[in-house]
Design a protein around this motif. Structure first.
Motif, mmCIF file in Angstrom:
data_model
loop_
_atom_site.group_PDB
_atom_site.id
_atom_site.type_symbol
_atom_site.label_atom_id
_atom_site.label_comp_id
_atom_site.label_asym_id
_atom_site.label_seq_id
_atom_site.Cartn_x
_atom_site.Cartn_y
_atom_site.Cartn_z
ATOM 1 N N THR A 1 -5.532 5.495 -0.652
ATOM 2 C CA THR A 1 -4.925 4.411 0.116
ATOM 3 C C THR A 1 -5.924 3.824 1.100
ATOM 4 O OG1 THR A 1 -2.771 5.496 -0.070
ATOM 5 C CG2 THR A 1 -2.998 3.812 1.637
ATOM 6 N N LYS B 1 -8.161 1.440 -0.698
ATOM 7 C CA LYS B 1 -7.448 0.209 -1.059
ATOM 8 C C LYS B 1 -7.324 -0.709 0.155
ATOM 9 C CE LYS B 1 -4.788 1.617 -5.120
ATOM 10 N NZ LYS B 1 -5.487 0.630 -5.976
ATOM 11 N N GLU C 1 -10.772 -2.282 0.654
ATOM 12 C CA GLU C 1 -10.995 -3.338 -0.338
ATOM 13 C C GLU C 1 -10.232 -4.592 0.017
ATOM 14 O OE1 GLU C 1 -9.860 -1.560 -4.016
ATOM 15 O OE2 GLU C 1 -11.558 -0.166 -4.056
ATOM 16 N N PHE D 1 0.851 -1.188 0.000
ATOM 17 C CA PHE D 1 0.000 0.000 0.000
ATOM 18 C C PHE D 1 0.892 1.247 0.000
ATOM 19 C CE2 PHE D 1 -2.342 -3.352 2.251
ATOM 20 C CZ PHE D 1 -3.507 -3.407 1.477
#
Length: 335
Positions: free
Chosen positions: A324, A327, A330, A305
């Motif tokens: 970020t 992400k 997710e 990340f």
């Protein structure tokens, strides 16, 4: 002419009349700020929880009686907001729907209200300007911890304060009340007060990048229910890592706010309009999926990340940006 000083009170109607006759001189103001102040007065009229400091003004007249002309040094927005609201009431604005009760309350309030004016006499224009600057720059800003502790109207502040004062594990983990952010790994507190407030905001449905005070959609749960829900999440969080060391960045990535914020967002995604029991169940289920993750600071997963290595110990710090964050969410949803 020697400088005199005295306190007077003016009714709102008196202020309106003096303004209409151009007997009050005000400073140039931002109408959007005036509207914000009008909204504050209007929304709190029913409960009579309106707190306005005295207006400060200067006049050329001797202070043997209440002056009928003066120049406002500090408080121009207050004068405009009160006068505009008084005219709004006469023009029948706000008399429909949900605003009606506030309209009635404000009409009665404005009829009886007396506005304090700290009146000077004999100040020069330069002295008035300097006094204005001093009023607006020399005053000490109220600390965030005090604003949260004493603010009984803002649901976000009320919940934040109750969590901070009642959740023993959160107290053990540590909430920094003096600084807006905690610098890792030096500071071993889990969160700053400002960061805890952001976490609470996520739970009550406020988008991450929006201003807390500008919420327009309804709250779906009561204050007590939101507290129960966040306490449930905190209980689950401290199962991922012991509250004694969860704020220590040398031990866990959970000590970093980007990860905590992502977890809070993950457990609340698409749940705002559900009941308390449904949301508590979702929190438990989603947090249970995180129990087997290695949350140590050295786990190589974190470097997939966005982020960077910082500090003399060269620890990896996740980026704070929203991209970020999403992400990370997710990844948790697919993990």
């Amino acid at each position: 002419m020697s400088i005199e000083q005295c306190m007077y009170t003016y009714s709102v109607e008196e202020l309106v009349q003096l303004m209409d006759k151009e007997l009050i001189t005000i400073r140039q103001t931002n109408q959007s700020q005036v509207r914000h102040l009008k909204k504050y007065i209007f929304n709190n009229a029913k409960e009579k929880k309106i707190y306005l400091p005295p207006i400060v003004a200067n006049t050329d007249a001797h202070l043997v009686q209440k002056p009928q002309y003066f120049r406002v040094i500090d408080g121009s927005k207050r004068v405009l907001a009160l006068c505009q609201l008084a005219k709004d009431m006469k023009n029948n604005k706000h008399r429909t729907g949900e605003d009606f009760k506030n309209y009635i309350a404000l009409s009665l309030l404005l009829k009886d209200a007396q506005i304090a004016v700290q009146m000077f006499s004999g100040l020069t224009s330069e002295e008035c300007n300097q006094l204005f600057v001093d009023f607006n720059t020399k005053g000490k800003k109220v600390a965030l911890s005090k604003r949260i502790s004493y603010d009984s109207r803002n649901l976000l502040n009320v919940i934040t304060n109750k969590l901070m004062t009642t959740n023993k594990d959160l107290q053990t983990a540590g909430v920094e009340t003096e600084k807006r952010a905690v610098i890792k790994p030096t500071n071993k507190n889990l969160l700053s007060l400002s960061q805890l407030k952001q976490i609470v905001g996520i739970f009550i449905g406020i988008e991450i990048n929006s201003h807390f005070e500008q919420r327009k959609t309804p709250y779906y749960l009561s204050e007590e229910e939101y507290i129960q829900l966040i306490n449930e999440w905190l209980n689950c969080l401290f199962q991922l890592h012991d509250p004694e060391t969860i704020g220590n960045y040398e031990h866990t990535i959970l000590a970093g706010f980007p990860m905590l914020r992502a977890i809070a967002y993950y457990v609340n995604r698409r749940t705002n309009n559900k009941s308390l029991n449904a949301r508590k169940k979702i929190v438990k289920e989603r947090m249970a999926r995180l129990l087997n993750i290695d949350w140590s600071i050295h786990h190589p997963k974190w470097q997939t990340f966005a982020g960077d290595f910082r500090g003399h110990k060269n620890y990896y710090h996740l980026s704070k940006d929203k991209k970020t964050l999403l992400k990370l969410v997710e990844w948790m949803e697919g993990g």
